[in-house]
Design an enzyme around this catalytic site. Structure first.
Site, mmCIF file in Angstrom:
data_model
loop_
_atom_site.group_PDB
_atom_site.id
_atom_site.type_symbol
_atom_site.label_atom_id
_atom_site.label_comp_id
_atom_site.label_asym_id
_atom_site.label_seq_id
_atom_site.Cartn_x
_atom_site.Cartn_y
_atom_site.Cartn_z
ATOM 1 C CD GLU A 160 11.252 2.928 0.593
ATOM 2 O OE1 GLU A 160 10.808 1.776 0.635
ATOM 3 O OE2 GLU A 160 10.668 3.922 1.070
ATOM 4 C CD GLU A 182 13.218 2.335 -5.334
ATOM 5 O OE1 GLU A 182 13.016 1.877 -4.195
ATOM 6 O OE2 GLU A 182 12.379 2.330 -6.235
ATOM 7 C CB CYS A 190 6.629 -0.471 3.474
ATOM 8 S SG CYS A 190 6.457 1.110 4.249
ATOM 9 C CB SER A 232 9.822 2.623 -3.254
ATOM 10 O OG SER A 232 10.629 1.501 -3.025
ATOM 11 C CE LYS A 288 2.044 -4.925 5.895
ATOM 12 N NZ LYS A 288 3.160 -4.335 5.205
ATOM 13 C CD GLU A 321 2.062 -6.389 0.507
ATOM 14 O OE1 GLU A 321 1.942 -6.618 1.723
ATOM 15 O OE2 GLU A 321 2.931 -5.654 0.034
ATOM 16 C CD GLU A 333 1.558 -7.885 -8.066
ATOM 17 O OE1 GLU A 333 0.872 -8.745 -8.683
ATOM 18 O OE2 GLU A 333 1.105 -6.788 -7.746
ATOM 19 C CB CYS A 339 1.817 -0.388 11.233
ATOM 20 S SG CYS A 339 2.470 -0.242 9.573
#
Lengths: 192, 637, 656
Positions: free
Chosen positions: B307, B310, B327, B347, B386, B389, B394, B530
């Protein structure tokens, strides 16, 4: 398709809205109805708190408030769908199912109740074979009960569509059902 | 009865600010609770005033600053005010100077008991087999009040449980209509998925048309699960699948733990909030049978490498700024639903645990000579998002998923208990190498501000070749909902922002839409980051019930302590990271990196799917979901 | 025609002078106008009895005879004599006709207008004396009333603002805006002793003061016209008969508290009232009595309508506010009160329709005059809607302190069919049943509370021995349960449990412990509920338990329903002597419960009978009756074979 590593990535991501306003379905009646709804929303959108009014008008246009219409209104008024659905299900006026051609609306307010409205309701249910809130299979009749409409002097009161039939009796009910069944259309004469 | 004048305090309305402003001016008042003179602050409700003085009035629906509606009627108290004849809800009634309050008079106790009995009479009381057994607020109040017999029996709800999605299960039959889920989803997260549907006894707190959460714009953050006092909202468990994998001799099961787990899992075994139990966590996982115990902190370092690179690339080309962190999968889903115009700013980095999974099944498999098809990657995560996710198409290839199973902190604790492991007696052990070596920068990923701080440490190095002096950005820490700061890199100063709680994200994104310029933004969906995730421990025991979200401070502080205690504090100094690049990935944003560690996003729209799929809401009251569509208007694209 | 906006008291006076002669004639003064005015009641009840068709017929007949120039037809508001509508009053002479049908129009025009003859058959026959009378004032029904709020109903055309002005309408507003300030207004209202007419009876002056005190803008004035109590139609009649009184009062309130916007929240089930209000608002705006710079001052005030959507709970203040804001009508805890934080967080004054209707009168006639009516704690008059088992159902207005006996027997005409009075329910589903021993109770807020009931909005339902008090309690709980918003535990779950117990009792499955549970739970719900709906929901139970416990015990212990209402505790019996064995009952029975042995009369099998009463309706000899089952299995019938009792005249009885 381009490839990102070994994953296929769609070329262009289209924002998926279910009901784009320029993509109304083919049927003209639906188109007209949505056009009317657009007008209503435009008219009331600039005043705060007019969601209920919009929903009432939408119900007048569509006859009831199916999920699609609720979602459409939510989208157009920038209100969360859950909130719109919460309002629709809270108020008795809103119907989320289609209504029969003729609504038999029996007042179950205290004055009417004390004058035998419950028996009338039982007779209605029995004659038409459906429960309160339901519509007959031939789509002719819907039975509803209403809160006091204020014509207590004429208890018990039965409303057939917009007409008020005061001092109603079981005989009246039989007559009314016969008439509408025979005609199969909206009853014109309002005399009791 | 003495006549008291009262001036009601202001309603607390906080937007973008979940926690008290420490600089707020307070005026002290005194009131008399149960015969004792106590001090409180003007503007507080009676419940908070009592709480401040160690008097705990039982409550169910109250959640400070989030849900203050006085609807459960459990916190009722007697107040001596002229003209007030009924009992008042202490969570909304303002404390005023000289107010006389009785929290436990016989009348109060009797009525409170009736209230709980009424709730129980409409609740599926299957406590012994319930997920929240021993940790349920309703159960504890019932026990505290000594309810032995429920006089009011009658109809109970029997709505089918909605458990078809991969992240959250909804059981309407245990709902006590406290509205905390609605409040946190609408006021804090501003996703507005829940609302009261129907009226009176038939009321349910549900998404529109009582659909499943997967059919509406739910971001899967799980804050509603944290807020729920009973087992009405729980996470979809996959313990059994993990046990199955562990018991399968054929499979090589690897586990990774998210940075915040090491400071929260102790709470499930009685440790005070914010105790660091990293060593015991690792030991427990090993005892459970995982072949390798790794740390997601490691791949957090990896994320930083990617990142930060990036960021510098975008800064150089001055395009697609600001860079938005990616994230947090709940934030990503939020963007996909509500702000699809910013998807290109996100990102392209996957979230750390997905990166980890991808590397495990390639780099690690290669190194250890394992068949990737036999590797099972389990992730212990602080969130429910998550879980969703991991099921995204993908996140993986045609042959394998990056991460196979995601367990929440709570689920892991259950597994540890199931295995009969005594957590307290465990020795301290270390993570396996190489994917267990992590810097402090990776650890602070777990709290708000951590990602950006970690990334900046590395970005500075990348851009200048030198190390940053200042490692601790005080402005970036702390729990204010929206923080901004200027950060000096070697030759440029960048403007960064941090938002946590998607409600704050909205505020910020609207500012972006209005034209404000930023360079790098970290957004966490859960308030606090988190440490406050939807999979973290919930407090519903007799010893520990929280009436606010303040405890998240302590957890975040613990992560910061870990960071301070480490020698290794910069991601780019992590030897394991250096090795992975030199051996496998070559350099950040290489083709291999892009293939394994980067992803893409899908705009999803705000409206619910209507009458489609196998998931249909239940017919309840006036809302009938299974209506035949009037025509074929339901278009999907 | 160009309408000049009214800018001063002189402008008002000009209109009054012009229209007053018309009004004067209707008040009984013959003034040689050479004009006959026919007033036709156009409230909801009379309208549904075809008063609008009557109007059309009258118009036709008048045209036919070329009498348009000498006869005026006027729609007017509710006279209150609803049982005997449609009502027509002819001036000069104040000749009062009742039960006028459209077919009578011809007779009316010919006989009365052309030939000057009073039509005997349309006059009202006073029950007590047996004599027919043609003058309103002589009717017992009206004699005992004091029409303050309803003074314009039945006199003016509610759709014509000029007639309202001719009766001193909007003069109070002018006086207030031009000559008085905030403190003075509040002082007058406080001194008058006016208390809120919506049910709680909170001192109006104090509420206005609280709202005026707030230092926040903008402020709002809201009128609660969500008259949800079943059996209550006071507000509806005021809005249909004299809407301008409410508009004027709201403007005065706005001036007093410093608000520029007003909302009237009216339930959707009142279409005529909505129409009248819309017309009235438009007219007021046209004449400059609503809008900007009222009476050339800097004060602006305008009113908008907001419609309800079918939720009784929206009559509660905070729920109403949420509904106006387009949300679910769920109440919230108070404090903060609407006076401090109401619509959109701003100070809001909410009062009931009837409360507002009192305001212009207080300013016109002075607070001392108003204070002179009523009792020590409750000043002024109250509008009640009489319904149920009473001869003269309708709308009345009496000074506070009038006894129940006067209302029910003198004004109401007593119980039809010579049946005995059992109880009167006041305050709707929030109130209680008052038994015979309190008939001489002077009515006011406090006295009604002491009996365990409450004033409520003014609904009065009279009951006789054919009403089962347990069933009445069950009926009200069913209503409350359905209308509960679902927010707080005691009302959401508690009323459900109460209803379940009552249903069990009326079905014959009650236990003696149920009585204790009912009572305890009722008190707990009252103590714990968040809003007025929940707090008063158990009142019907508490009050029927207090005065009619024996009925409960009969249902539980003896499994009988003394009033003969609870179906499961009844038996249907065929009188052997009257049965002609035609078999119609057996045919119509849905449960196949009616059979006969050969050469015998038909008998009903009580095990199979579902108590639908279809056989009773079908029997040509009226040989089937229902009765209560005594413990010794003896069935006591009351002889009456009609299903619908409580009426005597042939036309009112259900034709079977």
């Amino acid at each position: 398709m381009t490839f990102h590593g070994n994953k296929a990535v769609p070329e262009k991501q289209e924002i998926t809205f279910l009901y784009k306003s320029h993509e109304l379905p083919k049927s003209t009646q639906k188109e007209q109805q949505y056009e009317q709804l657009n007008r209503v929303i435009r008219q009331y959108s600039n005043e705060p708190g007019q969601l209920i009014r919009i929903l009432v008008k939408a119900q007048e246009i569509f006859g009831y408030l199916p999920e699609e219409v609720q979602a459409y209104i939510a989208e157009k008024t920038e209100t969360p769908v859950a909130e719109v659905n919460g309002v629709v299900t809270f108020y008795s006026l809103f119907a989320t199912e289609p209504k029969g051609k003729n609504t038999l609306n029996l007042c179950l307010g205290t004055a009417c109740y004390v004058k035998g409205a419950q028996e009338l309701m039982n007779a209605l249910k029995d004659r038409l074979g459906i429960d309160e809130g339901e519509t007959t299979p031939d789509q002719l009749f819907t039975i509803r009960s209403t809160r006091c409409i204020g014509a207590c002097g004429l208890a018990p009161v039965l409303m057939v569509n917009e007409e008020v039939h005061g001092k109603a009796s079981i005989n009246d009910i039989d007559k009314i059902i016969e008439k509408y069944r025979g005609k199969g259309e909206h009853f014109e004469n309002s005399q009791h | 009865m003495e006549r008291q004048e009262f001036s009601p305090g202001p309603i607390v309305k906080k937007k973008g600010q979940l926690y008290d402003n420490p600089e707020k001016k307070v005026e002290k008042i005194n009131l008399i609770i149960d015969g004792k003179k106590v001090a409180a602050e003007k503007g507080m409700c009676i419940l908070e005033a009592a709480h401040m003085n160690g008097i705990e009035i039982p409550s169910l629906c109250y959640l400070r600053h989030i849900n203050e509606i006085g609807s459960c009627r459990v916190c009722l108290v007697e107040v001596e005010i002229k003209g007030v004849k009924t009992l008042q809800a202490s969570c909304v009634y303002p404390a005023t100077e000289g107010l006389v309050v009785y929290t436990s008079s016989p009348r109060v106790r009797r009525v409170r008991k009736t209230m709980v009995e009424l709730l129980l009479s409409d609740h599926h009381r299957e406590c012994t087999t319930c997920v929240r057994n021993l940790n349920c607020e309703l159960q504890n109040i019932a026990d505290n009040l000594g309810i032995r017999n429920i006089k009011y029996t009658g109809e109970m709800k029997t709505i089918p449980i909605q458990n078809q999605n991969s992240f959250i299960i909804r059981d309407y039959n245990k709902c006590i209509k406290c509205r905390r889920c609605e409040a946190i989803c609408s006021k804090v997260q501003e996703v507005n998925v829940y609302s009261g549907i129907n009226r009176g006894y038939d009321t349910v707190i549900a998404p529109a048309f009582m659909q499943d959460l997967s059919q509406v714009a739910c971001i899967t953050c799980g804050q509603c699960v944290i807020a729920c006092p009973t087992a009405s909202l729980t996470e979809k468990e996959c313990l059994e699948s993990v046990w199955e994998a562990l018991e399968d001799q054929d499979k090589y099961v690897v586990v990774q733990t998210a940075p915040s787990i090491q400071v929260t899992i102790g709470e499930m075994f009685g440790y005070p909030v914010g105790t660091v139990v990293t060593g015991k966590l690792v030991a427990a996982l090993r005892q459970l049978g995982f072949k390798k115990v790794f740390a997601t902190d490691f791949s957090a370092d990896l994320t930083i490498m990617e990142e930060a690179s990036e960021l510098l690339e975008r800064l150089k080309n001055r395009n697609k700024l600001p860079l938005l962190s990616s994230c947090c999968p709940a934030w990503v889903k939020f963007a996909e639903h509500f702000y699809p115009e910013f998807l290109e700013n996100l990102s392209t980095c996957k979230s750390p645990h997905e990166m980890f999974g991808a590397l495990t099944k390639t780099y690690f498999a290669e190194k250890e000579g394992l068949d990737p098809g036999k590797i099972i990657v389990v992730a212990i995560m602080p969130c429910t998002a998550k879980k969703f996710e991991a099921s995204r198409p993908e996140m993986g290839t045609a042959n394998f998923k990056d991460v196979d199973w995601v367990l929440t902190t709570r689920e892991l604790a259950r597994m540890i208990r199931q295995a009969g492991i005594n957590f307290h007696d465990l020795p301290d052990e270390d993570y396996d190498t190489p994917m267990g070596i992590a810097s402090g920068a990776g650890s602070i990923f777990g709290s708000t501000g951590g990602v950006i701080e970690a990334a900046v440490r590395t970005a500075y190095y990348f851009s200048s070749g030198q190390e940053m002096d200042l490692l601790d950005y005080e402005e970036l820490r702390g729990f204010s909902g929206l923080k901004e700061a200027w950060v000096k890199l070697k030759d440029q100063t960048i403007k960064i922002a941090i938002a946590h709680g998607t409600g704050n994200a909205r505020v910020f994104l609207d500012r972006l839409k209005a034209g404000e310029q930023f360079d790098y933004v970290e957004i966490m969906a859960c308030p606090g980051g988190c440490v406050g995730g939807g999979g973290q421990p919930i407090f519903g025991t007799r010893e520990h019930k929280e009436i606010s979200l303040d405890y998240r401070h302590n957890r975040a502080d613990a992560l910061n302590r870990i960071d301070y205690s480490k020698e290794l504090r910069r991601a780019h100094e992590n030897p394991a990271i250096k090795k992975i690049y030199s051996e496998f990935l070559k350099h950040p944003l290489s083709d291999k990196s892009k293939n394994l560690l980067h992803t893409y996003y899908t705009p999803r729209g705000k409206l619910p799917e209507l009458n489609q799929g196998d998931i249909k809401g239940h017919v309840a009251g006036q809302v009938k979901v299974n209506m035949p569509p009037q025509d074929d208007r339901l278009i999907y694209q | 025609m160009n309408i000049l906006k009214i800018r001063s008291i002189e402008d008002l006076k000009a209109i009054k002078t012009k229209y007053h002669p018309l009004i004067k004639q209707r008040l009984g003064h013959s003034n040689g106008l050479g004009l006959t005015q026919i007033l036709v009641c156009s409230g909801t009840a009379c309208s549904s009895s075809a008063s609008q068709a009557l109007l059309l017929e009258l118009e036709k007949e008048i045209k036919l005879r070329g009498l348009e120039n000498n006869v005026r037809l006027i729609k007017t508001g509710c006279f209150g004599f609803c049982q005997h509508g449609p009502i027509v009053v002819v001036h000069p002479g104040e000749i009062f006709y009742c039960r006028v049908k459209p077919e009578d129009a011809k007779l009316l025009v010919e006989a009365h207008l052309v030939n000057g003859k009073i039509i005997e058959k349309l006059l009202y026959r006073e029950e007590r004396t047996g004599a027919k009378t043609s003058q309103i004032a002589e009717l017992d029904f009206f004699k005992f009333q004091k029409r303050i709020v309803l003074s314009n109903c039945g006199v003016i055309n509610p759709e014509d603002i000029r007639e309202y002005i001719a009766r001193d309408g909007y003069f109070a507003l002018a006086e207030v805006i031009l000559n008085q300030n905030q403190e003075q207004i509040i002082d007058i209202i406080k001194k008058s002793g006016l208390r809120g007419r919506g049910g709680a009876g909170f001192p109006v002056g104090k509420k206005w003061e609280l709202t005026a005190m707030q230092d926040v803008t903008p402020k709002y004035v809201v009128c609660n016209a969500d008259e949800g109590d079943p059996g209550a139609f006071m507000d509806r009649s005021i809005l249909e008969g004299d809407p301008h009184s409410v508009l004027e009062a709201m403007a005065i309130a706005g001036y007093c508290i410093g608000a520029n916007k007003g909302y009237i929240y009216i339930r959707a089930e009142y279409p005529i009232a909505v129409n009248r209000l819309e017309t009235a608002i438009k007219q007021a705006q046209k004449y400059g009595l609503l809008g900007e710079n009222l009476f050339n001052s800097i004060f602006n005030f305008d009113i908008k309508l907001r419609l309800g959507a079918g939720a009784f709970v929206c009559g509660e203040e905070t729920a109403l506010l949420h509904s106006i804001m387009g949300q679910r009508g769920e109440p919230r805890p108070r404090p903060p009160y609407p006076a401090q934080e109401g619509l959109w967080g701003k100070p809001t004054l909410i009062n009931n329709v009837e409360t507002y209707a009192n305001i212009p009168v207080i300013f016109r006639k002075g607070w001392e005059w108003y204070y002179g009516h009523g009792t020590a704690t409750s000043k002024g008059s109250k509008v009640f809607s009489l319904a149920g088992k009473i001869k003269n159902t309708g709308l009345i207005e009496v000074p506070m302190g009038t006894t129940l006996r006067t209302i029910i027997f003198d004004i109401g005409g007593g119980i039809p069919g010579n049946k005995k009075f059992k109880a009167v329910q006041t305050g709707g589903p929030s109130g209680g049943c008052i038994p015979e021993k309190y008939l001489d109770l002077p009515i006011d807020y406090e006295s009604l509370k002491e009996t365990g009931s409450m004033m409520g909005s003014g609904g009065m339902i009279v009951m006789n021995d054919d009403d089962c008090m347990v069933d009445i309690a069950r009926f009200y709980l069913e209503f409350t349960q359905d209308e509960s918003c679902g927010r707080c535990t005691p009302c959401r779950v508690g009323t459900k449990r109460l209803l379940e117990i009552l249903k069990r009792i009326t079905a014959g499955n009650g236990e003696m412990e149920d009585l204790e549970i009912l009572e305890e739970l009722s008190y707990d719900i009252r103590d714990a509920s968040l809003c007025g709906l929940g707090q008063t929901a158990p009142n019907p139970i508490i009050s029927t338990l207090r005065y009619f416990k024996d009925e409960y015990i009969a249902h539980i212990r003896d499994k009988t329903c003394p009033a003969g209402v609870c179906k499961n505790l009844l038996e249907f019996v065929i009188n052997e002597e009257q049965c002609i064995a035609c078999g119609l009952c057996a045919k119509v029975c849905p449960a196949g419960a009616i059979t006969r042995d050969p050469k015998q009369t038909y008998r009903i099998n009580p095990e199979k009978c579902v108590k639908c009463a279809a056989c009773m309706a079908k029997c040509p000899k009226q040989a089937i009756s229902k009765g209560t089952v005594r413990p010794n299995k003896e069935v006591i019938t009351d002889g009456a074979t009609g299903i619908f009792t409580g009426s005597d005249s042939q036309e009112e009885r259900a034709t079977l």
